[in-house]
Design an enzyme around this catalytic site. Structure first.
Site, PDB file in Angstrom:
ATOM      1  N   LYS A  71       0.766  -1.100  -0.036  1.00 24.01           N
ATOM      2  CA  LYS A  71      -0.193   0.058   0.067  1.00 24.01           C
ATOM      3  C   LYS A  71       0.563   1.380   0.309  1.00 24.01           C
ATOM      4  CE  LYS A  71      -4.155  -1.811   2.123  1.00 24.01           C
ATOM      5  NZ  LYS A  71      -5.166  -1.830   3.542  1.00 24.01           N
ATOM      6  N   ASP A 108     -10.329   2.480   1.808  1.00 24.28           N
ATOM      7  CA  ASP A 108     -10.344   2.248   2.911  1.00 24.28           C
ATOM      8  C   ASP A 108     -11.515   2.794   3.882  1.00 24.28           C
ATOM      9  OD1 ASP A 108      -9.551  -0.913   2.383  1.00 24.28           O
ATOM     10  OD2 ASP A 108      -7.620   0.111   3.208  1.00 24.28           O
TER      11      ASP A 108
END
Length: 278
Positions: A71, A108
């Site tokens: 990420k 997210d």
């Protein structure tokens, strides 16, 4: 909705990746949207292999989902990044545009907000976060949008405490630090977000209050966690990791395919069935 005959590709990358539910969710969405020539796969890719993998993507690729440890590693490989992703220095979504650009986003954070909203949680006046790992920064970013008061983070080390204070300052959240030994006090908050590994909160089950608020436990396997089960038994509202996974995947599907709304109910059912079959 009519099917499309244009072959497009997408995939989830990470290490380890074998147990990812993302292919199940995205493929269910493609089928429901009539995207019969779209494919979604999983690839075991670590930080060292990521640059070559991204470099090798051709025009058939629509997007990538990224999990740990990629990420942050993907950021130098991007042509642009959303403010949401930049706020936590983490990208879980890459959209590949027709002109060849690689654009990063973080679904997210809005996925957390959407999962909570689905359970009727739009605003809280305080919250508690259990743990201080990578997911905790996304939790703070979500709380920056829905929590009007302080957020208490329960951590195990001075280093983690410093990290959470830093994220709080960056995100504009009033973060207060408490030692993990006092984590039972977290359960009195109107919203508790557990970002810890499996088993880490099991000892807290006996401390669940008689009238609990909302618990957001980011795990989805095994499910329910001991804390989630104890919370439900006391009548508290529980948001689980599958809720988060589905809501963030909905946003990924919409960005990668250009089709909205993505079929949330279909994707959730597919995820539930996949977990039941394990």
């Amino acid at each position: 909705m009519p099917a499309t005959t244009e072959a497009r590709r997408a995939a989830v990358l990470g290490s380890p990746i074998a147990h990812s539910l993302s292919p199940v969710l995205h493929r269910a969405a493609y089928a429901a949207l009539g995207l019969t020539h779209w494919t979604y796969d999983r690839f075991e890719v670590d930080e060292d292999a990521l640059p070559d993998f991204v470099k090798g993507l051709d025009g058939s690729w629509a997007g990538l989902s990224l999990t740990m440890p990629l990420k942050r590693a993907v950021i130098p490989l991007l042509d642009g990044m959303s403010d949401t992703a930049a706020s936590v220095e983490a990208v879980n979504t890459v959209v590949l545009t027709e002109d060849g650009r690689r654009l990063g986003d973080n679904t997210d954070i809005p996925g957390m907000i959407a999962a909570l909203r689905e359970r009727g949680v739009d605003k809280v006046d305080s919250a508690a976060v259990l743990g201080a790992g990578a997911t905790a920064s996304s939790a703070l970013a979500a709380l920056a949008r829905i929590c009007t008061g302080p957020v208490t983070a329960y951590v195990r080390s001075a280093g983690r405490a410093a990290e959470m204070r830093g994220w709080g300052e960056r995100l504009g959240v009033d973060v207060r630090i408490a030692d993990w030994a006092e984590a039972d006090a977290a359960l009195q908050a109107p919203l508790v977000i557990a970002t810890t590994p499996a088993g880490a909160t099991d000892d807290l089950v006996s401390e669940v209050p008689d009238r609990p608020g909302t618990l957001f436990d980011v795990l989805y396997e095994p499910w329910p966690t001991a804390l989630a089960a104890g919370w439900s038994a006391r009548g508290g509202a529980v948001v689980g990791g599958l809720d988060l996974l589905v809501h963030q995947a909905v946003l990924q599907v919409e960005q990668m395919t250009g089709r909205a709304p993505a079929p949330l109910a279909v994707m959730r059912t597919a995820g539930e069935r996949a977990l039941e079959a394990r």
